[in-house]
Design a protein around this motif. Structure first.
Motif, PDB file in Angstrom:
ATOM      1  N   ASP A  49       0.728  -1.295   0.100  1.00 44.76           N
ATOM      2  CA  ASP A  49       0.015  -0.151  -0.015  1.00 44.76           C
ATOM      3  C   ASP A  49       0.897   1.224   0.041  1.00 44.76           C
ATOM      4  O   ASP A  49       0.372   2.207   0.525  1.00 44.76           O
ATOM      5  CB  ASP A  49      -1.139   0.182   1.289  1.00 44.76           C
ATOM      6  N   SER A  57      -6.014  -6.326  -7.989  1.00 40.09           N
ATOM      7  CA  SER A  57      -6.025  -6.159  -6.289  1.00 40.09           C
ATOM      8  C   SER A  57      -4.806  -7.220  -5.931  1.00 40.09           C
ATOM      9  O   SER A  57      -4.594  -8.067  -6.566  1.00 40.09           O
ATOM     10  CB  SER A  57      -7.425  -6.829  -5.780  1.00 40.09           C
ATOM     11  N   THR A  59      -3.931  -8.985  -2.136  1.00 35.04           N
ATOM     12  CA  THR A  59      -4.453  -9.649  -0.725  1.00 35.04           C
ATOM     13  C   THR A  59      -3.033 -10.218  -0.124  1.00 35.04           C
ATOM     14  O   THR A  59      -2.488 -10.961  -0.614  1.00 35.04           O
ATOM     15  CB  THR A  59      -5.671 -10.526  -0.596  1.00 35.04           C
ATOM     16  N   ARG A  64      -6.339  -6.875   2.362  1.00 33.46           N
ATOM     17  CA  ARG A  64      -5.527  -5.969   1.873  1.00 33.46           C
ATOM     18  C   ARG A  64      -4.379  -5.512   2.891  1.00 33.46           C
ATOM     19  O   ARG A  64      -4.561  -5.521   4.171  1.00 33.46           O
ATOM     20  CB  ARG A  64      -6.115  -4.588   1.355  1.00 33.46           C
TER      21      ARG A  64
END
Length: 246
Positions: A49, A57, A59, A64
């Protein structure tokens, strides 16, 4: 586990990551391989992040990164160097990281010993550290939360042969403990010695993935496998030319 699903990232008109998908499993060392500009660091920044994907996406351990209550207890990451302010000592840097993340102070000494930084260096300012010592401090920072997922960006940079051998043992040991270990590198021979699986990238795109053993068996070495995939990818016109990617 790390799950990357269709991640694309643009920087203005430059595509740094182009629809990349793969999984890094627990209990394995996964190597993310490619030349400079392949998109490895951009992808790792998205995992942590530090940057946002335009689509797709990632994970990490099922969520996340930003959705974990205390991310450092779940995910440890090391990017180039130590990440410490040059005026701080190694001891102060790790104490600050521990305090701001609610981690036990005793963990500071433990990780300094784990990365084999000698006690005589703990109170030296980071500006006096060699690149190899800064790499070790960065790895200690990644380990401080005792995380189950570890992400290392070119961790062998600056290490001498003894340091590289030490790093090899550390990474394989973490995987044997059941942790997910992902490292980026452009050192094919070294990665072949430690990675269980590899993900091959070039100019933002995935050009191959599989077990290190299978790739090396098919082509004679991991390096040969990479260049075979690279040649095939470019022959098929999957890249957009040297000016269009970073």
């Amino acid at each position: 586990m790390i799950v990357v699903d269709g991640v694309t990232k643009r920087h203005r008109d430059v595509v740094s990551v182009d629809d990349v998908s793969f999984t890094a499993e627990a209990g394995m060392v996964t190597g993310l391989l490619g030349p400079n500009g392949a998109g490895k660091s951009s992808l790792m920044r998205i995992m942590c992040d530090l940057d946002r994907a335009d689509s797709g996406s990632v994970t990490v351990a099922g969520r996340r990164y930003r959705d974990h209550a205390v991310p450092m207890r779940v995910v440890g990451a090391q990017f180039e160097g130590s990440g410490a302010h040059p005026s701080r000592t190694a001891l102060d840097q790790l104490r600050w990281v521990a305090r701001t993340n609610g981690l036990p102070p005793a963990r500071v000494k433990q990780v300094l010993e784990m990365v084999d930084l000698q006690p005589g260096t703990w109170r030296r300012r980071v500006r006096s550290f060699s690149l190899g010592m800064q790499q070790r401090l960065g790895i200690a920072t990644a380990l401080i939360g005792d995380p189950q997922v570890l992400i290392f960006d070119e961790p062998a940079n600056g290490l001498d042969p003894v340091g590289i051998q030490w790093l090899r043992g550390l990474l394989t040991g973490l995987a044997r403990d059941g942790r997910t270990v992902l490292l980026s590198s452009h050192l094919m021979g070294e990665t072949e010695m430690i990675a269980d699986r590899v993900v091959l990238m070039d100019r933002g795109r995935l050009i191959g993935q599989g077990t290190t053993e299978d790739m090396a068996r098919e082509h004679g070495s991991l390096e040969a496998a990479f260049f075979a995939r690279l040649e095939s990818s470019r022959r098929q016109g999957t890249d957009q030319g040297p000016g269009d990617r970073t």
